[in-house]
Scaffold this active site. Structure first.
Site, PDB file in Angstrom:
ATOM      1  N   ASP A 326       0.859  -1.176   0.000  1.00  0.00           N
ATOM      2  CA  ASP A 326       0.000   0.000   0.000  1.00  0.00           C
ATOM      3  C   ASP A 326       0.898   1.229   0.000  1.00  0.00           C
ATOM      4  O   ASP A 326       2.111   1.120   0.078  1.00  0.00           O
ATOM      5  CB  ASP A 326      -1.025  -0.013   1.140  1.00  0.00           C
ATOM      6  N   ASP A 632      -8.103  -5.949   5.786  1.00  0.00           N
ATOM      7  CA  ASP A 632      -6.983  -6.490   5.015  1.00  0.00           C
ATOM      8  C   ASP A 632      -6.662  -7.919   5.418  1.00  0.00           C
ATOM      9  O   ASP A 632      -5.919  -8.613   4.717  1.00  0.00           O
ATOM     10  CB  ASP A 632      -5.717  -5.637   5.228  1.00  0.00           C
TER      11      ASP A 632
HETATM   12  P1  ATP Z   1      -3.171   3.130   1.340  1.00  0.00           P
HETATM   13  O1  ATP Z   1      -4.203   2.106   1.050  1.00  0.00           O
HETATM   14  O2  ATP Z   1      -2.058   3.158   0.396  1.00  0.00           O
HETATM   15  O3  ATP Z   1      -2.728   3.194   2.762  1.00  0.00           O
HETATM   16  P2  ATP Z   1      -4.818   5.396   1.701  1.00  0.00           P
HETATM   17  O4  ATP Z   1      -4.355   5.706   3.069  1.00  0.00           O
HETATM   18  O5  ATP Z   1      -5.023   6.547   0.798  1.00  0.00           O
HETATM   19  O6  ATP Z   1      -3.861   4.473   0.944  1.00  0.00           O
HETATM   20  P3  ATP Z   1      -7.280   4.721   2.809  1.00  0.00           P
HETATM   21  O7  ATP Z   1      -6.765   5.031   4.163  1.00  0.00           O
HETATM   22  O8  ATP Z   1      -8.121   3.539   2.589  1.00  0.00           O
HETATM   23  O9  ATP Z   1      -6.126   4.560   1.787  1.00  0.00           O
HETATM   24  O10 ATP Z   1      -8.010   6.024   2.306  1.00  0.00           O
HETATM   25  C1  ATP Z   1      -8.737   6.015   1.121  1.00  0.00           C
HETATM   26  C2  ATP Z   1      -9.320   7.394   0.870  1.00  0.00           C
HETATM   27  O11 ATP Z   1     -10.204   7.720   1.933  1.00  0.00           O
HETATM   28  C3  ATP Z   1      -8.294   8.514   0.869  1.00  0.00           C
HETATM   29  O12 ATP Z   1      -7.766   8.712  -0.404  1.00  0.00           O
HETATM   30  C4  ATP Z   1      -9.098   9.703   1.314  1.00  0.00           C
HETATM   31  O13 ATP Z   1      -9.781  10.265   0.222  1.00  0.00           O
HETATM   32  C5  ATP Z   1     -10.106   9.095   2.254  1.00  0.00           C
HETATM   33  N1  ATP Z   1      -9.674   9.237   3.628  1.00  0.00           N
HETATM   34  C6  ATP Z   1      -8.535   8.806   4.188  1.00  0.00           C
HETATM   35  N2  ATP Z   1      -8.468   9.103   5.485  1.00  0.00           N
HETATM   36  C7  ATP Z   1      -9.605   9.734   5.782  1.00  0.00           C
HETATM   37  C8  ATP Z   1     -10.163  10.298   6.982  1.00  0.00           C
HETATM   38  N3  ATP Z   1      -9.533  10.252   8.138  1.00  0.00           N
HETATM   39  N4  ATP Z   1     -11.368  10.878   6.889  1.00  0.00           N
HETATM   40  C9  ATP Z   1     -12.015  10.921   5.732  1.00  0.00           C
HETATM   41  N5  ATP Z   1     -11.572  10.425   4.583  1.00  0.00           N
HETATM   42  C10 ATP Z   1     -10.375   9.839   4.588  1.00  0.00           C
END
Ligand code: ATP
Length: 890
Positions: A326, A632
């Site tokens: 990720d 996951d």
């Molecule tokens: P990875 O899977 O590589 O860790 P990531 O951190 O971007 O990537 P997620 O944490 O699943 O993946 O986040 C997906 C999407 O959700 C982000 O791109 C963002 O738009 C939104 N997001 C992430 N964190 C928050 C939050 N705390 N509150 C609201 N939306 C969020």
């Protein structure tokens, strides 16, 4: 015992003299810790020392030796018998100590994974070591946590736990706080959360009712995760191999005995010859050496911040062909700073880096006016937020999610005061962030109105919006095109983009996901930078060199994912990123093709990772997959190596993984693969080193019997050689550093046989050299008038000196023996020196002479033996050079 589940939460709190909102105060908690002890189960009952020692004697090889020793004693050869039985004891003792050490090393690693818990203490929320929990503590649970002690729940919101560890039932159960009838059985106590179970969804809090051994899990012995198993596919293969070998050797020994008797030799002599053959040909040190090499490898990996939870992973790491990683936190720093805002049709830039609120908001290169839409965008970011910024001596530190921390910092740069906002807009309720839904919602009250703020992925929130704010902060019809363009601009610059929205909620409506109907008002976008980790680009290049593909699988926007993938060298700028939505449309065959051809997958929901792993595996890949969230876990289990995060990940992901990174860093995976390859290589070196000695010794005995001549070496001498060289020479190969070109080789095929034809040929060559050396020098000594004892001493020293020099040949299997640097492993030198000293004692010390029937030999013999051993060693180097794969740099 109190039926906690039958009591109402306030009664439980009263019983423990705690306020369920405030928690215990520190002084009281410390006093209770004194009284109740640490919240840690006592060590699981282990097998008694005697039982472990006796189990060493039950190995087939040792049984053969015991029988041989007993019969020898019965034949009246007391010295031989006592040495054979002495060797049995020493072997069992060494096995016992080594096994104990390996188990202790693994158990220490398991313990080093301490568990943290979120607790209310003195009115504030804290993270602390779960061992410090005491009865009466108020614990806060969130999805992904491991329940740290037995709790009577006081609140629960969509709370579900998996109690498989306790009840064996794998379907998660819903939890609530209401009291239950007293007779409710353990498995149905929905208002209790038990230590060791996992929170798979929702949130809740509860009062600790039992800690340590008093928890339900602590009462059931054997439940506590004991030391990891010591077996791996390779060790199992080797056990089977040695068993077959044993049968073959015993059959050969019996045949030798029969042939000898038929020729008219005495039964006694032939029995001793058969024993010599058996003890010589069996590779005694092999199983112990393999376990020790793996244990040393596990310890080395933990120094490089990769903790192995399942031992087979050490081997599998060496054959990994694809790493699915990720992005946020693993490839990047997960240190977010808002750099761009788009609101009311205007683009803003934000200066500054990190969590210190020092920086400026500008528009068109000028300090920006904080317009109503900009103010509300920033405000929404503060209110729909669970993070906290704490001032410390030098800088600000963040408690919570970096994405949310960045929003607080941006608001401070515009002069907004977070604490004032929290008191003016008190929070009534919330829907926490969930990586499947990709947004978070909070509900606030102001002047009797109920305001709802949501922030999250643009694609998820925009379809629910019907209006947006104009430059004056007034709602106007939504212009999705403009918003998509602004998003794309930010994403292509590698920024992570969040949309912020607002709506109102009727007084009688309960907050749920349906509340995000179609009437949200779009407030603005915030784009934050999350810099790539510095070493990752080099690690990715190293993986590519090593024939390992790296694929980014992220929940982030495709534009952001592609930009970061390009910066890190995962792909070129021309490749496309597939989104989760597109993947969902593909059938399995098409998915296999896409998974093979492309390297960037964005907006992927955790559940889709499982399908991707399967698709890659269907293509014949050996997959390492990272993950940190609750959802996951299935993908981590399905992957050949599930990799969880030790810092940012959830307990659920860690339980499912085979390896945990203590620094959450992609580069650590690359380092672990390098170590994994090195460990396998070292195991192979030991095997290639040890087998020729055994085969050589067996052949010498066999040849002597067939030729009808005196045995050049006695069973005792063989035992001596095998025991001492395995420990002083062979084991030293476990400390061999990984080859410098280790990561320039393609991954090892998991189906490839342990020994390649080249190595098999080498083993045969060296066995024959040992046979020729020992046999011919023994005969030469006899012919030149040496006594039998002297000639046998010569033969034994041929084996040992050849083993010492061959050890150096085995330091690398295909490169020249000096390729790793002569002194990069001082252990082989120390071991060789110690072995030489022992051989001098074996040859010259009267006690040794008596026991082993050896005799001093002249310096000239040493020269002859050394010349033969050195000649053989040179020959082996020549053979290596001739069979070296082309293109290998040497
Ligand atoms: P990875 O899977 O590589 O860790 P990531 O951190 O971007 O990537 P997620 O944490 O699943 O993946 O986040 C997906 C999407 O959700 C982000 O791109 C963002 O738009 C939104 N997001 C992430 N964190 C928050 C939050 N705390 N509150 C609201 N939306 C969020």
């Amino acid at each position: 015992m109190h039926p906690w589940h039958a009591m109402e939460p306030p009664h439980v709190a009263a019983h423990f003299e705690v306020d369920a909102q405030q928690g215990l105060d520190e002084a009281e908690a410390a006093a209770r810790l004194q009284k109740h002890g640490r919240n840690r189960p006592s060590a699981p009952p282990t097998r008694s020392g005697l039982a472990r020692f006796l189990s060493q004697l039950l190995q087939p090889l040792i049984l053969v030796l015991i029988v041989a020793g007993t019969v020898t004693a019965w034949l009246g050869e007391t010295v031989d018998a006592s040495v054979i039985l002495g060797v049995v004891l020493i072997n069992a003792l060494v096995g016992y100590i080594q096994e104990g050490k390996a188990e202790a090393a693994l158990a220490a690693l398991a313990r080093s994974m301490t568990m943290e818990a979120t607790v209310m203490r003195g009115g504030s929320r804290q993270r602390l070591d779960a061992a410090h929990l005491v009865p009466g503590d108020v614990v806060v649970l969130a999805a992904g946590d491991k329940v740290p002690a037995d709790l009577r729940l006081c609140t629960g919101k969509s709370l579900r736990t998996s109690e498989a560890a306790l009840t064996g039932e794998s379907t998660p159960v819903d939890k609530h706080a209401q009291a239950l009838p007293a007779e409710t059985v353990l498995g149905d106590r929905r208002n209790m959360a038990y230590a060791g179970t996992l929170v798979v969804a929702g949130q809740g809090s509860g009062v600790v009712t039992a800690t340590g051994d008093h928890t339900e899990a602590g009462k059931v012995s054997g439940l506590i995760a004991g030391a990891a198993e010591l077996a791996t596919p390779l060790t199992r293969k080797l056990t089977v191999f040695t068993r077959y070998l044993l049968v073959a050797i015993l059959a050969l020994a019996a045949l030798t005995f029969a042939v000898g008797i038929w020729r008219g030799e005495s039964a006694f002599n032939m029995f001793m010859a058969a024993v010599a053959l058996a003890v010589g040909a069996i590779p005694e040190g092999l199983p112990a050496a393999v376990t020790i090499t793996l244990a040393i490898g596990v310890a080395r990996m933990s120094r490089r911040r990769a903790i192995i939870r399942k031992l087979p992973a050490v081997e599998t790491l060496g054959s990994t062909t694809v790493i699915c990683s990720d992005k946020t936190g693993t490839l990047t720093e997960n240190a977010m700073t808002v750099q761009a805002i788009w609101s009311g049709g205007t683009s803003y830039k934000v200066s500054g880096l990190g969590y210190d609120p020092i920086g400026q908001i500008t528009a068109a290169m000028q300090p920006a006016e904080i317009t109503p839409p900009l103010r509300e965008t920033l405000m929404a970011g503060v209110l729909c937020n669970d993070a906290k910024l704490l001032p410390t001596a030098r800088q600000w530190t963040l408690l919570g999610d970096p994405t949310e921390g960045a929003l607080l910092v941006a608001a401070s740069k515009a002069g907004l005061d977070c604490d004032t906002l929290y008191s003016v807009f008190p929070r009534l309720d919330e829907l926490p962030f969930d990586p499947n839904r990709q947004y978070m919602v909070t509900l606030h009250e102001i002047e009797g109105e109920r305001l709802l703020y949501a922030k999250g992925a643009v694609e998820k929130l925009l379809p629910a919006c019907s209006a947006m704010l104009n430059a004056d902060g007034q709602p106007i019809p939504l212009a999705p095109e403009a918003i998509h363009q602004a998003t794309a601009r930010m994403a292509e610059a590698g920024l992570r983009v969040l949309a912020l929205t607002r709506s109102t909620l009727a007084a009688n409506r309960i907050l749920d996901h349906d509340c995000l109907g179609a009437d949200l008002v779009f407030l603005g976008l915030m784009g934050m930078i999350d810099p790539p980790r510095p070493q990752v680009r080099a690690s990715i290049a190293a993986c590519h060199n090593a024939g390992i593909r790296v694929k980014m699988i992220t929940g982030d926007h495709p534009g952001t994912a592609r930009a970061i993938a390009c910066q890190l060298g995962i792909t070129g700028s021309d490749t496309r990123a597939w989104t989760g939505q597109e993947l969902a449309q593909l059938d399995d065959a098409a998915l296999c093709t896409v998974a093979r051809e492309f390297d960037v997958f964005a907006r992927v929901e955790p559940e889709q990772k499982f399908r991707l792993v399967q698709a890659l595996q269907a293509n014949g890949e050996v997959v390492a997959m990272t993950g940190d969230g609750v959802n996951d876990a299935p993908a981590l289990k399905q992957a050949d190596i599930g990799v969880a995060m030790g810092l940012g990940g959830t307990a659920v992901a860690r339980e499912a993984a085979a390896m945990v990174l203590t620094d959450d860093n992609f580069s650590t995976i690359e380092a672990a693969i390098e170590e994994g390859r090195g460990i396998y290589d070292n195991l192979l070196k030991f095997i290639v080193w040890t087998l020729p000695t055994n085969a050589g010794e067996g052949l010498v005995i066999l040849a002597a019997i067939l030729a009808g001549v005196t045995l050049p070496i006695t069973p005792l001498q063989i035992l001596w050689i095998n025991m001492t060289t395995a420990v002083l020479l062979g084991m030293m190969l476990a400390f061999e550093p990984p080859r410098h070109d280790m990561m320039q080789q393609p991954p090892r095929s998991p189906s490839a046989p342990l020994l390649s034809p080249t190595l098999l040929r080498r083993i045969v060559l060296v066995s024959l050299l040992m046979l020729v050396g020992a046999f011919s020098l023994f005969e030469l000594a006899l012919r030149q008038g040496s006594t039998l004892a002297e000639a046998r001493t010569v033969a034994a020293n041929v084996f040992v000196l050849m083993e010492i020099l061959y050890l150096f040949n085995c330091r690398t299997l295909s490169q020249p023996c000096w390729a790793n640097g002569w002194f990069s492993n001082q252990w082989v030198w120390l071991g060789s020196a110690a072995m030489l000293l022992l051989q001098l004692a074996f040859t010259y010390a009267p006690t040794f002479n008596n026991v082993f029937q050896t005799a001093p030999i002249s310096a000239q013999w040493w020269l002859t033996i050394t010349a033969f051993a050195a000649g053989s060693s040179v020959l082996i180097e020549l053979e290596k050079a001739l069979t070296r794969p082309r293109g290998s740099d040497s």
